[in-house]
Design a protein around this motif. Structure first.
Motif, PDB file in Angstrom:
ATOM      1  N   ILE A 193       0.855  -1.189   0.000  1.00  0.00           N
ATOM      2  CA  ILE A 193       0.000   0.000   0.000  1.00  0.00           C
ATOM      3  C   ILE A 193       0.891   1.239   0.000  1.00  0.00           C
ATOM      4  O   ILE A 193       1.506   1.560   1.035  1.00  0.00           O
ATOM      5  CB  ILE A 193      -0.949  -0.025   1.220  1.00  0.00           C
ATOM      6  N   PRO A 194       1.025   1.894  -1.163  1.00  0.00           N
ATOM      7  CA  PRO A 194       1.908   3.056  -1.233  1.00  0.00           C
ATOM      8  C   PRO A 194       1.589   4.073  -0.138  1.00  0.00           C
ATOM      9  O   PRO A 194       0.415   4.296   0.168  1.00  0.00           O
ATOM     10  CB  PRO A 194       1.619   3.630  -2.631  1.00  0.00           C
ATOM     11  N   MET A 195       2.647   4.604   0.475  1.00  0.00           N
ATOM     12  CA  MET A 195       2.587   5.609   1.539  1.00  0.00           C
ATOM     13  C   MET A 195       2.324   5.027   2.936  1.00  0.00           C
ATOM     14  O   MET A 195       2.343   5.767   3.917  1.00  0.00           O
ATOM     15  CB  MET A 195       1.525   6.703   1.279  1.00  0.00           C
ATOM     16  N   LYS A 196       2.102   3.710   3.035  1.00  0.00           N
ATOM     17  CA  LYS A 196       1.834   3.163   4.370  1.00  0.00           C
ATOM     18  C   LYS A 196       3.072   3.309   5.261  1.00  0.00           C
ATOM     19  O   LYS A 196       2.980   3.683   6.427  1.00  0.00           O
ATOM     20  CB  LYS A 196       1.406   1.696   4.291  1.00  0.00           C
ATOM     21  N   GLY A 197       4.258   3.044   4.697  1.00  0.00           N
ATOM     22  CA  GLY A 197       5.494   3.175   5.463  1.00  0.00           C
ATOM     23  C   GLY A 197       5.705   4.614   5.929  1.00  0.00           C
ATOM     24  O   GLY A 197       6.132   4.861   7.056  1.00  0.00           O
ATOM     25  N   TYR A 198       5.395   5.528   5.045  1.00  0.00           N
ATOM     26  CA  TYR A 198       5.508   6.962   5.357  1.00  0.00           C
ATOM     27  C   TYR A 198       4.668   7.285   6.600  1.00  0.00           C
ATOM     28  O   TYR A 198       5.167   7.838   7.586  1.00  0.00           O
ATOM     29  CB  TYR A 198       5.017   7.747   4.134  1.00  0.00           C
ATOM     30  N   TYR A 199       3.373   6.929   6.538  1.00  0.00           N
ATOM     31  CA  TYR A 199       2.487   7.278   7.661  1.00  0.00           C
ATOM     32  C   TYR A 199       2.841   6.514   8.933  1.00  0.00           C
ATOM     33  O   TYR A 199       2.846   7.088  10.023  1.00  0.00           O
ATOM     34  CB  TYR A 199       1.010   7.098   7.276  1.00  0.00           C
ATOM     35  N   ASN A 200       3.136   5.222   8.826  1.00  0.00           N
ATOM     36  CA  ASN A 200       3.454   4.473  10.046  1.00  0.00           C
ATOM     37  C   ASN A 200       4.707   5.028  10.727  1.00  0.00           C
ATOM     38  O   ASN A 200       4.786   5.037  11.948  1.00  0.00           O
ATOM     39  CB  ASN A 200       3.642   2.988   9.735  1.00  0.00           C
TER      40      ASN A 200
END
Ligand code: C5P
Length: 239
Positions: free
Chosen positions: A43-50
């Motif tokens: 899921i693109p951007m999941k790492g960013y938000y987490n």
């Protein structure tokens, strides 16, 4: 930022060596899994938000005097942390009955507990993360009674701190999972604290804003994670 040797790769994070022997860089990937890896996606951007949500939670805990592995958010997706000797247990705290608790026991979905429930599972893909009791954890050589007492004490403080912080932001914390590790002779909170490892509900509507959306195959996960980030981060953090 130079990443050293890859030390460990998990289901959603990679751990790299740094120039400092006591520190590691944690890279938050966009991979998401559920049901012991049976269900997976990117899921693109999941790492960013987490990573930005975890960083904020760790900062809130540190400000409350709770010792964690967190050093700094280098940039979204990358957290610099103390290198821990991880204890292979998952410490789950429950304030509201949901998830596996209502599947396994006759609790009513959404029932609020007067006192938080702490559950400790053995972190083992091979054995399917079974629930432990103190005697089993000690007999397995995972920990000691003294360490378990410390873990429970820190966990209750984390719960109180995060629940209070989230309440001010209009969010409920039905449950969450912590991992602990040893650093010199100290016990530190490690891993991540994010919508992948916590249940977060909108207070007014009890709407889910966490990984349950993926587990149940419903809703826009990134929209929910972005909403959590925007509720808990102040303007200064977003820069
Ligand atoms: O699945 P269950 O209801 O037992 O999960 C309780 C809490 O622990 C949830 O917030 C879930 O996200 C978290 N958890 C986790 N990693 C696991 C198991 C549970 O982060 N392996």
């Amino acid at each position: 930022m130079k990443l050293g040797k890859l030390l460990y790769t998990g289901k959603a994070k990679d751990i790299y060596e740094t120039d400092h022997p006591d520190e590691v860089m944690i890279r938050f990937r966009d991979d998401i899994t559920a049901g012991d890896g049976e269900k997976r996606d990117r899921i693109p951007m999941k790492g960013y938000y987490n990573s930005i949500i975890s960083a904020k939670f760790f900062e809130v805990l540190e400000a409350a005097g709770i010792k964690t592995h967190y050093i700094s958010l280098i940039k979204p997706g990358y957290i610099l942390a103390r290198k821990l000797e991880m204890i292979p247990i998952e410490v789950i705290t429950r304030n509201i009955a949901t998830g596996s608790l209502t599947r396994r026991y006759p609790f009513k979905e959404g029932q609020e507990f007067k006192e938080p429930i702490i559950q400790i599972d053995y972190k083992s893909d091979e054995y399917g993360d079974p629930m432990l009791n103190d005697d089993i954890a000690i007999a397995l050589g995972l920990t000691t009674m003294e360490e378990l007492d410390k873990i429970r004490k820190i966990t209750l403080k984390v719960n109180k701190t995060l629940k209070g912080f989230l309440q001010e932001k209009g969010l409920l914390l039905p449950d969450f999972k912590l991992e602990f590790g040893r650093y010199n002779s100290r016990l530190l909170v490690g891993d991540e604290i994010s919508p992948d490892t916590c249940r977060l509900w909108e207070m007014k509507t009890r709407k889910t804003l966490d990984k349950d959306l993926f587990r149940r195959g419903e809703g826009d996960i990134i929209e929910a994670y972005r909403r959590v980030a925007s509720l808990i981060l102040n303007e200064e953090d977003k820069k």
